[in-house]
Design a protein around this motif. Sequence first.
Motif, mmCIF file in Angstrom:
data_model
loop_
_atom_site.group_PDB
_atom_site.id
_atom_site.type_symbol
_atom_site.label_atom_id
_atom_site.label_comp_id
_atom_site.label_asym_id
_atom_site.label_seq_id
_atom_site.Cartn_x
_atom_site.Cartn_y
_atom_site.Cartn_z
ATOM 1 N N GLY A 183 16.886 32.103 132.712
ATOM 2 C CA GLY A 183 15.710 31.270 132.489
ATOM 3 C C GLY A 183 15.986 30.235 131.418
ATOM 4 O O GLY A 183 16.995 30.307 130.697
ATOM 5 N N PRO A 184 15.104 29.253 131.285
ATOM 6 C CA PRO A 184 15.373 28.132 130.372
ATOM 7 C C PRO A 184 15.609 28.543 128.919
ATOM 8 O O PRO A 184 16.509 28.029 128.266
ATOM 9 C CB PRO A 184 14.126 27.257 130.508
ATOM 10 C CG PRO A 184 13.546 27.609 131.829
ATOM 11 C CD PRO A 184 13.866 29.059 132.049
ATOM 12 N N LYS A 185 14.799 29.463 128.400
ATOM 13 C CA LYS A 185 14.883 29.786 126.972
ATOM 14 C C LYS A 185 16.224 30.440 126.614
ATOM 15 O O LYS A 185 16.956 29.946 125.747
ATOM 16 C CB LYS A 185 13.733 30.703 126.560
ATOM 17 C CG LYS A 185 13.673 30.988 125.055
ATOM 18 C CD LYS A 185 12.445 31.828 124.716
ATOM 19 C CE LYS A 185 12.263 31.956 123.210
ATOM 20 N NZ LYS A 185 13.379 32.669 122.553
ATOM 21 N N LEU A 186 16.540 31.543 127.258
ATOM 22 C CA LEU A 186 17.780 32.241 126.930
ATOM 23 C C LEU A 186 19.000 31.425 127.316
ATOM 24 O O LEU A 186 20.019 31.447 126.620
ATOM 25 C CB LEU A 186 17.824 33.610 127.616
ATOM 26 C CG LEU A 186 16.986 34.722 126.971
ATOM 27 C CD1 LEU A 186 17.059 35.986 127.798
ATOM 28 C CD2 LEU A 186 17.456 34.999 125.544
ATOM 29 N N PHE A 187 18.926 30.683 128.419
ATOM 30 C CA PHE A 187 20.058 29.853 128.821
ATOM 31 C C PHE A 187 20.356 28.807 127.752
ATOM 32 O O PHE A 187 21.504 28.628 127.340
ATOM 33 C CB PHE A 187 19.775 29.184 130.166
ATOM 34 C CG PHE A 187 20.960 28.449 130.738
ATOM 35 C CD1 PHE A 187 21.864 29.106 131.553
ATOM 36 C CD2 PHE A 187 21.174 27.104 130.466
ATOM 37 C CE1 PHE A 187 22.977 28.443 132.077
ATOM 38 C CE2 PHE A 187 22.258 26.426 130.987
ATOM 39 C CZ PHE A 187 23.172 27.100 131.798
ATOM 40 N N ASN A 188 19.322 28.121 127.291
ATOM 41 C CA ASN A 188 19.519 27.064 126.289
ATOM 42 C C ASN A 188 19.968 27.621 124.940
ATOM 43 O O ASN A 188 20.766 26.994 124.244
ATOM 44 C CB ASN A 188 18.234 26.260 126.114
ATOM 45 C CG ASN A 188 17.969 25.346 127.289
ATOM 46 O OD1 ASN A 188 18.868 25.013 128.041
ATOM 47 N ND2 ASN A 188 16.722 24.944 127.460
ATOM 48 N N GLU A 189 19.468 28.791 124.595
ATOM 49 C CA GLU A 189 19.792 29.365 123.288
ATOM 50 C C GLU A 189 21.148 30.054 123.266
ATOM 51 O O GLU A 189 21.896 29.950 122.290
ATOM 52 C CB GLU A 189 18.711 30.377 122.878
ATOM 53 C CG GLU A 189 17.374 29.762 122.513
ATOM 54 C CD GLU A 189 16.344 30.811 122.159
ATOM 55 O OE1 GLU A 189 16.692 32.019 122.144
ATOM 56 O OE2 GLU A 189 15.188 30.435 121.898
ATOM 57 N N MET A 190 21.471 30.763 124.335
ATOM 58 C CA MET A 190 22.640 31.645 124.325
ATOM 59 C C MET A 190 23.830 31.115 125.126
ATOM 60 O O MET A 190 24.974 31.222 124.688
ATOM 61 C CB MET A 190 22.249 33.028 124.884
ATOM 62 C CG MET A 190 21.250 33.768 124.019
ATOM 63 S SD MET A 190 22.003 34.342 122.474
ATOM 64 C CE MET A 190 20.897 35.650 121.991
ATOM 65 N N GLU A 191 23.568 30.550 126.320
ATOM 66 C CA GLU A 191 24.673 30.224 127.218
ATOM 67 C C GLU A 191 25.102 28.770 127.147
ATOM 68 O O GLU A 191 26.302 28.481 127.147
ATOM 69 C CB GLU A 191 24.284 30.585 128.660
ATOM 70 C CG GLU A 191 25.342 30.241 129.703
ATOM 71 C CD GLU A 191 26.581 31.141 129.656
ATOM 72 O OE1 GLU A 191 27.284 31.222 130.674
ATOM 73 O OE2 GLU A 191 26.863 31.740 128.596
ATOM 74 N N LEU A 192 24.155 27.841 127.100
ATOM 75 C CA LEU A 192 24.517 26.424 127.098
ATOM 76 C C LEU A 192 25.466 26.067 125.952
ATOM 77 O O LEU A 192 26.438 25.330 126.167
ATOM 78 C CB LEU A 192 23.262 25.558 127.073
ATOM 79 C CG LEU A 192 23.484 24.051 127.240
ATOM 80 C CD1 LEU A 192 24.147 23.734 128.575
ATOM 81 C CD2 LEU A 192 22.147 23.304 127.113
ATOM 82 N N PRO A 193 25.234 26.570 124.726
ATOM 83 C CA PRO A 193 26.207 26.268 123.657
ATOM 84 C C PRO A 193 27.617 26.769 123.985
ATOM 85 O O PRO A 193 28.599 26.118 123.625
ATOM 86 C CB PRO A 193 25.630 26.991 122.438
ATOM 87 C CG PRO A 193 24.158 27.107 122.720
ATOM 88 C CD PRO A 193 24.067 27.323 124.198
#
Length: 366
Positions: free
Chosen positions: A223-233
């Motif tokens: 989902g957007p929140k965990l993806f942006n916080e954890m995976e995208l970086p």
Amino acid sequence: MKASVQVFAPLQNDLILRAARGEKTERVPVWIMRQAGRYLPEYKKAKGDKPFFATCRDPELVSELTLQPIRRYPLDAAIIFSDILVIPIALGLTVANDPGQGPVFADPVLEPSDVDRLNPDPDMTKELGYVYEAITLTRKKLEGKVPLFGFVGAPWTLMKFMVENVSAGPNPNRARRFLVEFPEAGKKLLKILTDAVINHLVLQIKAGAQIVQVFDSYGGELGPKLFNEMELPCLKRIALEVRKKLKESNMEPVPMVVFAKDAHFAIEDLASSGYEVVGLDWTIRPTHARRLAETKVTLQGNMDPVMMFASKDEIRKGVKEMVQKFGTQRYIGNLGHGVLKDTDPDHLGVYIDAIHEYSEEMNASA
């Protein structure tokens, strides 16, 4: 492994590299995720009863399996036969079974202390040298016919396999729960995986890979929140660090593809994350993806793999519509995920030929 000692034949077909870099192409290049695999009778004959991970460790057999679809189809790239789970094995997890035969790992990561028992800095050349040997061997055997892909699993997708033992059956919340319940341990695990992914990609490129893909097969689950916080970086760091390490070795960077399945919410971010190509699954409209990505990147995809079970006329019709919507430039043809094991090889051939045919017609009439 020194890149300078490798001497390869000149490349005869650079369509996919040009498309990845946004250069003009006379037709749409195409390759297929899992193009070396169980749907081909020659694959079954060559592999026989040899266990999957033992197959991955046999460079001669890996090279043969990689070349089989290149002999059969007019594909514009080969992809080395390997598996994303070689990285968790290199980090110290013990194999229990081949994928599809129950739990893959005998010792999954279930709590923070399990992260501490991993080797955070393995000797990748020692642990995964069979992959690099297979890449070099395959590059030589290709004789410059088409470029060779290397690949890795993305940190989150690898974490999901390590925590959930995906092949044992669905347990979709355990890995996401781990990130929320043990955020520091989750970040530590993702960093260990990111470091390993970077090193594995660099060594594949030094061995001869000319383009690489990062498979985030479960990216959309976050989902957007965990993806942006954890995976995208992590994904951004991979793109940045691979280029940096190649530059330090006086090597030219190669095009990089990121494929985050079901992560429609992240297309704009992925288009700005440092990769030349963003792969798409079959559940997003091509025109919508183009609007989101703008002209920053090349798009790749995205026919539903089950469409290979349709009639040949329906496959051609679907290809024509797909190519018209994506356009013939800054586009690489592919399926929206891996080819399914019961696919008729002749139907896949129709798909590949139709992408070339319709894109050439569109270019001629433009």
